[in-house]
Write a protein that holds these residues in place. Structure first.
Motif, PDB file in Angstrom:
ATOM      1  N   ILE A  21      35.969  32.899  45.732  1.00  0.00           N
ATOM      2  CA  ILE A  21      37.236  32.357  46.235  1.00  0.00           C
ATOM      3  C   ILE A  21      37.793  33.296  47.256  1.00  0.00           C
ATOM      4  O   ILE A  21      37.645  34.397  46.961  1.00  0.00           O
ATOM      5  CB  ILE A  21      38.315  31.896  45.048  1.00  0.00           C
ATOM      6  CG1 ILE A  21      37.728  30.890  44.177  1.00  0.00           C
ATOM      7  CG2 ILE A  21      39.499  31.491  45.708  1.00  0.00           C
ATOM      8  CD1 ILE A  21      38.672  30.749  42.981  1.00  0.00           C
ATOM      9  N   LYS A  22      38.295  32.857  48.350  1.00  0.00           N
ATOM     10  CA  LYS A  22      39.008  33.899  49.357  1.00  0.00           C
ATOM     11  C   LYS A  22      40.165  34.733  48.731  1.00  0.00           C
ATOM     12  O   LYS A  22      41.037  33.833  48.164  1.00  0.00           O
ATOM     13  CB  LYS A  22      39.207  33.173  50.752  1.00  0.00           C
ATOM     14  CG  LYS A  22      39.567  34.342  51.605  1.00  0.00           C
ATOM     15  CD  LYS A  22      39.516  33.668  53.212  1.00  0.00           C
ATOM     16  CE  LYS A  22      39.423  34.662  54.230  1.00  0.00           C
ATOM     17  NZ  LYS A  22      39.579  34.230  55.559  1.00  0.00           N
ATOM     18  N   VAL A  23      40.054  35.950  48.853  1.00  0.00           N
ATOM     19  CA  VAL A  23      41.443  36.606  48.479  1.00  0.00           C
ATOM     20  C   VAL A  23      42.320  36.734  49.710  1.00  0.00           C
ATOM     21  O   VAL A  23      42.065  36.904  50.596  1.00  0.00           O
ATOM     22  CB  VAL A  23      40.897  38.081  48.077  1.00  0.00           C
ATOM     23  CG1 VAL A  23      42.082  38.941  47.874  1.00  0.00           C
ATOM     24  CG2 VAL A  23      40.088  38.259  47.210  1.00  0.00           C
ATOM     25  N   SER A  82      36.952  43.229  35.623  1.00  0.00           N
ATOM     26  CA  SER A  82      35.580  42.942  35.784  1.00  0.00           C
ATOM     27  C   SER A  82      35.416  41.776  36.831  1.00  0.00           C
ATOM     28  O   SER A  82      36.633  40.890  36.998  1.00  0.00           O
ATOM     29  CB  SER A  82      34.942  42.403  34.460  1.00  0.00           C
ATOM     30  OG  SER A  82      35.609  41.328  33.789  1.00  0.00           O
ATOM     31  N   GLY A  83      34.352  41.330  37.314  1.00  0.00           N
ATOM     32  CA  GLY A  83      34.051  40.297  38.261  1.00  0.00           C
ATOM     33  C   GLY A  83      33.185  40.714  39.500  1.00  0.00           C
ATOM     34  O   GLY A  83      32.555  41.646  39.273  1.00  0.00           O
ATOM     35  N   THR A  84      33.585  40.072  40.586  1.00  0.00           N
ATOM     36  CA  THR A  84      32.500  40.273  41.637  1.00  0.00           C
ATOM     37  C   THR A  84      33.352  40.101  42.852  1.00  0.00           C
ATOM     38  O   THR A  84      34.180  38.916  43.156  1.00  0.00           O
ATOM     39  CB  THR A  84      31.385  39.100  41.726  1.00  0.00           C
ATOM     40  OG1 THR A  84      30.582  39.057  40.601  1.00  0.00           O
ATOM     41  CG2 THR A  84      30.348  39.157  43.142  1.00  0.00           C
ATOM     42  N   THR A 132      35.333  36.425  42.469  1.00  0.00           N
ATOM     43  CA  THR A 132      35.275  35.224  41.670  1.00  0.00           C
ATOM     44  C   THR A 132      36.552  34.665  40.965  1.00  0.00           C
ATOM     45  O   THR A 132      36.453  33.552  40.831  1.00  0.00           O
ATOM     46  CB  THR A 132      34.669  35.862  40.378  1.00  0.00           C
ATOM     47  OG1 THR A 132      35.182  37.065  39.976  1.00  0.00           O
ATOM     48  CG2 THR A 132      33.097  36.018  40.617  1.00  0.00           C
ATOM     49  N   ASP A 133      37.720  35.236  41.466  1.00  0.00           N
ATOM     50  CA  ASP A 133      38.966  34.551  41.081  1.00  0.00           C
ATOM     51  C   ASP A 133      40.178  34.559  42.072  1.00  0.00           C
ATOM     52  O   ASP A 133      41.407  34.018  41.668  1.00  0.00           O
ATOM     53  CB  ASP A 133      39.392  35.282  39.739  1.00  0.00           C
ATOM     54  CG  ASP A 133      40.027  36.777  39.841  1.00  0.00           C
ATOM     55  OD1 ASP A 133      39.771  37.479  40.867  1.00  0.00           O
ATOM     56  OD2 ASP A 133      40.285  37.263  38.740  1.00  0.00           O
TER      57      ASP A 133
END
Length: 318
Positions: A168-170, A75-77, A67-68
């Protein structure tokens, strides 16, 4: 003599004419065969060309997305995807509210990408919910919408894979980042919240590697009403300081009784040969793996532990 010469000339003329006619027929036949072969091969070539031109390249979408744009720390996805051609060969969608609270996951996601879109029906996200993932790969971004979501009747928390996710791609350097200090520490009551969060983060990946954690978390949240940072800080029962009776476990799920029995060993640093069970205790901040099973001496148990171990062994049906 003159007559023989005339006949010879006539015979030669007839033979030459026959040869020319045969050569023309052969050439005509070759032209016809080439024309037939060309007509036969053209559609196949056109079809192959059309097929190749319609296959889109999704290789840039392979990898880890979040997600970031970074690995989850609180937390996140996260969405990890593998693609060959226009086929998703394997993917997993993971989300959590915090590293010490709730998480859900849909794995083994597969399907065909058509015009940048792939759908996948799931029947369990770790909370027995179901739905359809609408995965869209467009403009170097991935979005996932959950359609036809059905909340499980047993899911009193209401958590699960649901809603809308923009990913968003890591980057490769971020995806390889790990906690620099991987030495596990045992929780004590003097720890600050920052120390607790740091230790929880180091152990968080074990939650994905054990089948016990969802049941444990559900029991802690629903029955014990524990939803804060302390959920992984203490053993389930005080089996080292209190004598329990069978009636104390009448409404306790079998899996929790099984964990309660084994945590008597875990409290003393016992390293379980069952990887699933061992990974569960590695999620617990009060546990440190210190003694191999072959070297463990049960004389370390006190009288409370001996009594409760015998009781729980009788009650354990898991």
């Amino acid at each position: 003599m003159k007559r023989k010469l005339i006949l010879l000339i006539i015979a030669s003329t007839l033979l030459l004419s026959a040869c020319n006619q045969s050569s023309e027929e052969t050439h005509s036949q070759e032209l016809q065969e080439n024309t037939v072969n060309s007509a036969t091969s053209s559609p196949a070539n056109d079809e192959s060309s059309s097929s190749n031109s319609s296959t889109e390249d999704y290789s840039d979408y392979v990898g880890l997305w979040s997600t970031d744009g970074s690995r989850i720390t609180d937390s996140g996805t996260e969405f990890n995807i593998e693609i060959q051609g226009n086929e998703i060969t394997n993917a997993s969608l993971y989300t959590q509210t915090s590293s010490y609270d709730r998480f859900a996951e849909v794995d083994n996601i597969t399907g065909t990408i058509i015009d940048g879109t792939c759908t996948y029906e799931f029947t369990d996200d770790g909370w027995d919910n179901s739905g359809t993932l609408l995965i869209q790969l467009k403009d170097n971004t991935i979005t996932i919408d959950v359609e036809d979501f059905v909340l499980s009747e047993d899911n009193v928390i209401g958590y699960g894979i649901n809603g809308h996710y923009d990913l968003i791609k890591v980057q490769d350097d971020d995806s390889q980042t790990t906690t620099s200090d991987t030495t596990l520490n045992k929780y004590n009551d003097d720890w600050t919240e920052e120390q607790m969060l740091a230790e929880i983060d180091k152990r968080s990946h074990y939650k994905d590697e054990t089948s016990y954690y969802p049941d444990f978390l559900r029991y802690k949240e629903v029955v014990r009403e524990c939803t804060d940072i302390s959920v992984d800080c203490y053993p389930l029962f005080n089996t080292d300081t209190q004598y329990y009776q069978a009636t104390d476990f009448e409404n306790v799920p079998p899996v929790i009784i099984h964990l309660a029995k084994n945590e008597i060993y875990a409290r003393h640093g016992y390293i379980f040969t069952d990887e699933d069970l061992n990974n569960f205790y590695l999620t617990q901040l009060w546990y440190l793996p210190e003694v191999q099973a072959a070297d463990f001496d049960d004389s370390v148990f006190n009288e409370y532990e001996k009594y409760n171990l015998e009781l729980l062994s009788k009650l354990d049906t898991y």
